[in-house]
Design a protein around this motif. Structure first.
Motif, PDB file in Angstrom:
ATOM      1  N   ASP A  41      -0.465   6.988  -0.438  1.00 38.84           N
ATOM      2  CA  ASP A  41      -1.810   7.506  -0.687  1.00 38.84           C
ATOM      3  C   ASP A  41      -2.901   6.532  -0.245  1.00 38.84           C
ATOM      4  OD1 ASP A  41      -1.437   5.532  -2.557  1.00 38.84           O
ATOM      5  OD2 ASP A  41      -1.637   6.829  -4.314  1.00 38.84           O
ATOM      6  N   GLY A  42      -2.488   5.392   0.337  1.00 41.20           N
ATOM      7  CA  GLY A  42      -3.463   4.418   0.809  1.00 41.20           C
ATOM      8  C   GLY A  42      -3.985   3.495  -0.267  1.00 41.20           C
ATOM      9  N   LEU A  43      -3.484   3.621  -1.501  1.00 40.49           N
ATOM     10  CA  LEU A  43      -3.946   2.775  -2.594  1.00 40.49           C
ATOM     11  C   LEU A  43      -3.062   1.534  -2.713  1.00 40.49           C
ATOM     12  CD1 LEU A  43      -4.713   5.485  -5.305  1.00 40.49           C
ATOM     13  CD2 LEU A  43      -6.329   4.305  -3.799  1.00 40.49           C
ATOM     14  N   PRO A  44      -3.671   0.382  -2.950  1.00 35.11           N
ATOM     15  CA  PRO A  44      -2.885  -0.854  -3.040  1.00 35.11           C
ATOM     16  C   PRO A  44      -2.258  -1.055  -4.417  1.00 35.11           C
ATOM     17  CG  PRO A  44      -5.208  -1.357  -3.293  1.00 35.11           C
ATOM     18  CD  PRO A  44      -5.118   0.124  -3.029  1.00 35.11           C
ATOM     19  N   ASP A  45      -1.146  -1.754  -4.425  1.00 36.64           N
ATOM     20  CA  ASP A  45      -0.495  -2.197  -5.655  1.00 36.64           C
ATOM     21  C   ASP A  45      -0.255  -3.693  -5.539  1.00 36.64           C
ATOM     22  OD1 ASP A  45       0.333   0.387  -7.172  1.00 36.64           O
ATOM     23  OD2 ASP A  45       0.991   0.756  -5.118  1.00 36.64           O
ATOM     24  N   ALA A  46      -0.312  -4.398  -6.654  1.00 34.37           N
ATOM     25  CA  ALA A  46      -0.034  -5.832  -6.667  1.00 34.37           C
ATOM     26  C   ALA A  46       0.747  -6.174  -7.924  1.00 34.37           C
ATOM     27  CB  ALA A  46      -1.331  -6.641  -6.618  1.00 34.37           C
ATOM     28  N   TRP A  67       7.266  -0.465  -7.642  1.00 36.46           N
ATOM     29  CA  TRP A  67       8.420  -0.413  -6.737  1.00 36.46           C
ATOM     30  C   TRP A  67       8.683   0.998  -6.229  1.00 36.46           C
ATOM     31  CZ3 TRP A  67      13.123   2.161  -7.452  1.00 36.46           C
ATOM     32  CH2 TRP A  67      13.375   2.656  -8.746  1.00 36.46           C
ATOM     33  N   ARG A  68       8.366   2.009  -7.033  1.00 32.40           N
ATOM     34  CA  ARG A  68       8.570   3.392  -6.601  1.00 32.40           C
ATOM     35  C   ARG A  68       7.542   3.808  -5.542  1.00 32.40           C
ATOM     36  NH1 ARG A  68      12.213   5.892  -9.939  1.00 32.40           N
ATOM     37  NH2 ARG A  68      12.557   4.917 -11.985  1.00 32.40           N
ATOM     38  N   ARG A  69       6.430   3.092  -5.469  1.00 31.29           N
ATOM     39  CA  ARG A  69       5.371   3.421  -4.516  1.00 31.29           C
ATOM     40  C   ARG A  69       5.519   2.663  -3.189  1.00 31.29           C
ATOM     41  NH1 ARG A  69       0.700   5.300  -5.370  1.00 31.29           N
ATOM     42  NH2 ARG A  69      -0.434   3.467  -4.602  1.00 31.29           N
ATOM     43  N   VAL A  70       6.487   1.757  -3.144  1.00 33.89           N
ATOM     44  CA  VAL A  70       6.696   1.000  -1.910  1.00 33.89           C
ATOM     45  C   VAL A  70       7.278   1.911  -0.830  1.00 33.89           C
ATOM     46  CG1 VAL A  70       8.065  -0.829  -0.828  1.00 33.89           C
ATOM     47  CG2 VAL A  70       6.984  -1.235  -3.043  1.00 33.89           C
ATOM     48  N   VAL A  96       0.859  -1.186   0.000  1.00 37.92           N
ATOM     49  CA  VAL A  96       0.000   0.000   0.000  1.00 37.92           C
ATOM     50  C   VAL A  96       0.892   1.231   0.000  1.00 37.92           C
ATOM     51  CG1 VAL A  96      -1.768   1.286   1.254  1.00 37.92           C
ATOM     52  CG2 VAL A  96      -1.843  -1.211   1.207  1.00 37.92           C
ATOM     53  N   GLY A  97       0.627   2.134  -0.934  1.00 35.42           N
ATOM     54  CA  GLY A  97       1.435   3.345  -1.042  1.00 35.42           C
ATOM     55  C   GLY A  97       1.064   4.396  -0.010  1.00 35.42           C
TER      56      GLY A  97
END
Length: 204
Positions: free
Chosen positions: A37-42, A65-68, A34-35
């Motif tokens: 901004d609270g949005l998930p990435d998978a 990877w940049r949002r991790v 989760v970044g």
């Protein structure tokens, strides 16, 4: 709030000795983070489970990877074979008819802190170990050193390493364990008739 958990009924618990071999055999995972901004990435990625670390790599072009957020909680989901189970396969259908459809599957959830490794030597080491894991059993295994050095360097630049420091492991094998021997035999026969191997889909 309670900690997130994988729902595992008591009869669907995967044997502890089977968890690491299962992850090694699947060799891939969906990494969920989760970044800020609270949005998930998978992202689906190849993985190795080494000690208390699950390691893998992502494409540099993948914005994930940049949002991790370094050290933030992450989840890696490792899934095995899955299949629809028809109630018509159960021997008990003819006995009493009290049967319904279900789905058989196996899954492992690994949770922990996530770290990105944008370091050429770290990534080279990972790719070397990944290659060895998948090539070692071949009659003529390919090795990273088989390719020209500059070519390997060129192909390492577009990927970034990622590491999950595993703090919890939850494993589930839903393989008709709660059914009778006759019902499980029916499931195995039904899967085979559908062109699916029952291995890993029905409890022995």
């Amino acid at each position: 709030m309670p900690d997130a958990q994988l729902y595992v009924p008591r009869f669907n618990v995967m044997d502890a000795d089977d968890v690491r071999p299962f992850v090694a055999s699947v060799a891939t995972a969906q990494l969920v983070t989760v970044g800020d901004d609270g949005l998930p990435d998978a992202t689906f990625l190849p993985v190795l489970w080494e000690g208390d670390r699950l390691v893998g790599h992502l494409a540099r072009a993948n914005a994930h990877w940049r949002r991790v957020v370094d050290g933030s909680p992450a989840l890696a989901v490792v899934t095995g074979p899955d299949a629809y189970v028809s109630p018509g396969w159960y021997a008990s259908k003819a006995e009493h008819g009290r049967v319904v459809p279900t789905w058989n599957y196996s899954v492992v959830h690994l949770r922990g802190a996530v770290h990105v490794h944008d370091d050429a030597e770290w990534v080279r080491g990972l790719v070397t170990r990944l290659t060895e894991a998948h090539e070692s059993s071949r009659p003529a295994p390919w090795a990273v050193a088989d390719a020209p050095e500059d070519y390997i360097d060129k192909n390492l630049r577009p990927i970034v390493g990622v590491e999950l420091v595993v703090s919890s492991v939850e494993a589930k094998a839903k393989l008709s364990q709660n059914r009778s021997d006759e019902d499980r035999a029916g499931v195995a026969s039904g899967l085979a008739a559908d062109g699916r191997s029952p291995d890993g889909l029905v409890a022995p």
